[in-house]
Design a protein around this motif. Sequence first.
Motif, PDB file in Angstrom:
ATOM      1  N   PHE A   6      -2.726   6.223   4.012  1.00 29.11           N
ATOM      2  CA  PHE A   6      -3.990   5.945   3.809  1.00 29.11           C
ATOM      3  C   PHE A   6      -5.167   7.100   3.631  1.00 29.11           C
ATOM      4  CE2 PHE A   6      -1.677   3.797   7.135  1.00 29.11           C
ATOM      5  CZ  PHE A   6      -1.652   2.394   6.972  1.00 29.11           C
ATOM      6  N   THR A   7      -6.334   6.640   3.085  1.00 26.35           N
ATOM      7  CA  THR A   7      -7.551   7.597   3.060  1.00 26.35           C
ATOM      8  C   THR A   7      -8.385   7.053   4.131  1.00 26.35           C
ATOM      9  OG1 THR A   7      -8.629   6.419   1.520  1.00 26.35           O
ATOM     10  CG2 THR A   7      -7.040   8.270   0.810  1.00 26.35           C
ATOM     11  N   GLY A   8      -9.165   7.966   4.693  1.00 28.08           N
ATOM     12  CA  GLY A   8     -10.118   7.645   5.679  1.00 28.08           C
ATOM     13  C   GLY A   8     -10.988   6.480   5.251  1.00 28.08           C
ATOM     14  N   TRP A   9     -11.743   6.757   3.923  1.00 21.66           N
ATOM     15  CA  TRP A   9     -12.854   5.975   3.685  1.00 21.66           C
ATOM     16  C   TRP A   9     -12.146   4.732   3.098  1.00 21.66           C
ATOM     17  CZ3 TRP A   9     -15.979   6.558  -1.494  1.00 21.66           C
ATOM     18  CH2 TRP A   9     -17.120   5.658  -1.259  1.00 21.66           C
ATOM     19  N   GLY A  10     -10.913   4.590   2.769  1.00 23.78           N
ATOM     20  CA  GLY A  10     -10.299   3.392   2.485  1.00 23.78           C
ATOM     21  C   GLY A  10     -10.083   2.443   3.719  1.00 23.78           C
TER      22      GLY A  10
ATOM     23  N   ARG B 134      -1.053   5.360  -2.541  1.00 26.38           N
ATOM     24  CA  ARG B 134      -1.979   5.556  -1.782  1.00 26.38           C
ATOM     25  C   ARG B 134      -2.830   4.525  -1.389  1.00 26.38           C
ATOM     26  NH1 ARG B 134      -1.346  10.236  -3.856  1.00 26.38           N
ATOM     27  NH2 ARG B 134      -3.483  10.206  -4.820  1.00 26.38           N
ATOM     28  N   LEU B 135      -3.182   4.019  -0.188  1.00 27.51           N
ATOM     29  CA  LEU B 135      -4.349   3.221   0.235  1.00 27.51           C
ATOM     30  C   LEU B 135      -5.794   3.750   0.136  1.00 27.51           C
ATOM     31  CD1 LEU B 135      -2.469   1.157   2.727  1.00 27.51           C
ATOM     32  CD2 LEU B 135      -2.810   0.354   0.224  1.00 27.51           C
TER      33      LEU B 135
ATOM     34  N   GLY C  65       0.033   0.274   5.515  1.00 31.11           N
ATOM     35  CA  GLY C  65       0.759   1.475   5.041  1.00 31.11           C
ATOM     36  C   GLY C  65       2.071   1.929   5.470  1.00 31.11           C
ATOM     37  N   ARG C  66       2.426   2.689   5.062  1.00 32.04           N
ATOM     38  CA  ARG C  66       3.609   3.633   5.434  1.00 32.04           C
ATOM     39  C   ARG C  66       4.725   2.509   5.753  1.00 32.04           C
ATOM     40  NH1 ARG C  66       1.288   8.370   9.169  1.00 32.04           N
ATOM     41  NH2 ARG C  66       0.086   9.585   7.478  1.00 32.04           N
ATOM     42  N   MET C  67       4.903   1.543   4.958  1.00 29.27           N
ATOM     43  CA  MET C  67       5.946   0.542   5.059  1.00 29.27           C
ATOM     44  C   MET C  67       7.182   0.916   4.421  1.00 29.27           C
ATOM     45  SD  MET C  67       5.276  -3.416   4.295  1.00 29.27           S
ATOM     46  CE  MET C  67       6.498  -4.749   4.895  1.00 29.27           C
TER      47      MET C  67
END
Length: 294
Positions: free
Chosen positions: A238-242, A215-216, A255-257
């Motif tokens: 992703f995470t929101g803070w990321g 995860r990012l 992401g989600r690639m």
Amino acid sequence: MARAEDVSDYIIAPVPADPRLTRVVEGVDQTGAASRISVVEERPLTIFLNGQEIVTAMTIGDYPEYLALGFLRNQGMLREDDEVTGVDHDDELETVVVRTARQTSYEDKLKKKTRTSGCAVGTVFGDMMEGLEEVRLPATPLRTSWLYELAGRINRTPSLYLEAGAIHGTVLCRENRPLVYMEDVGRHNAVDKIAGWMLSEKEAPGDKILYTTGRLTSEMVIKTALMGIPALASRSGFTGWGVEIAREVGLTLIGRMRGQRFVCLSGEERLLRDVDPDTVPVEDSKHRRKGARA
């Protein structure tokens, strides 16, 4: 069936056949039948900086010197101008001692810890945002054709994940070429090994892409930015803070690639869309990770 990737082009590639990294465990399956599977080994590694014990990390045990150097660099304990005079690994004692010409003491920093999200929980010492305000990432172009080719090559590379699962991978890339592929039980360790290799080899970050299977999160974004790498890509979400931090520092975050698809949530200005996604081959199911369902 998709062919396995030729790893001769890598500088460092996974060695799933290394007997130190996995072992066979016997059990039973859902029907009660005997089952034998490979599982990843996990062992402690205590990192010292000069005479001070810094942390004990749980790791698969490969490249301990790179892990120690990268961890200390990413925690701000090794400075840009530090002269590393020695890196000594003792396999029997499960320790790595990094020595510098500069005298160091991080008692105050060690007292302040922030626990971070993710498997094999990571720990960041001090202020997580320390140093980010000074980050200036280069505007290196990022071709979508490189991303698609990298994803395909990395997914086909023989790895501990394909052998035993329960592990994360991080790959340092330049354009469409994967260079250094590290795996570990925590994505934090894998990226620290990359950082340690770059520090040891004096590898410039400005033309690099970091690819991760995890995860990012905020920590992954922070470490990538502090390493000076302008683009971070993942199969996972992703995470929101990321995302917020990536936007603040100007990091290209993808992401989600998987297969023909990806999502860019930061740094789109670096993207050069030079290939039609419809021409990209569909991903072989054998190489789909759990992150593909994120």
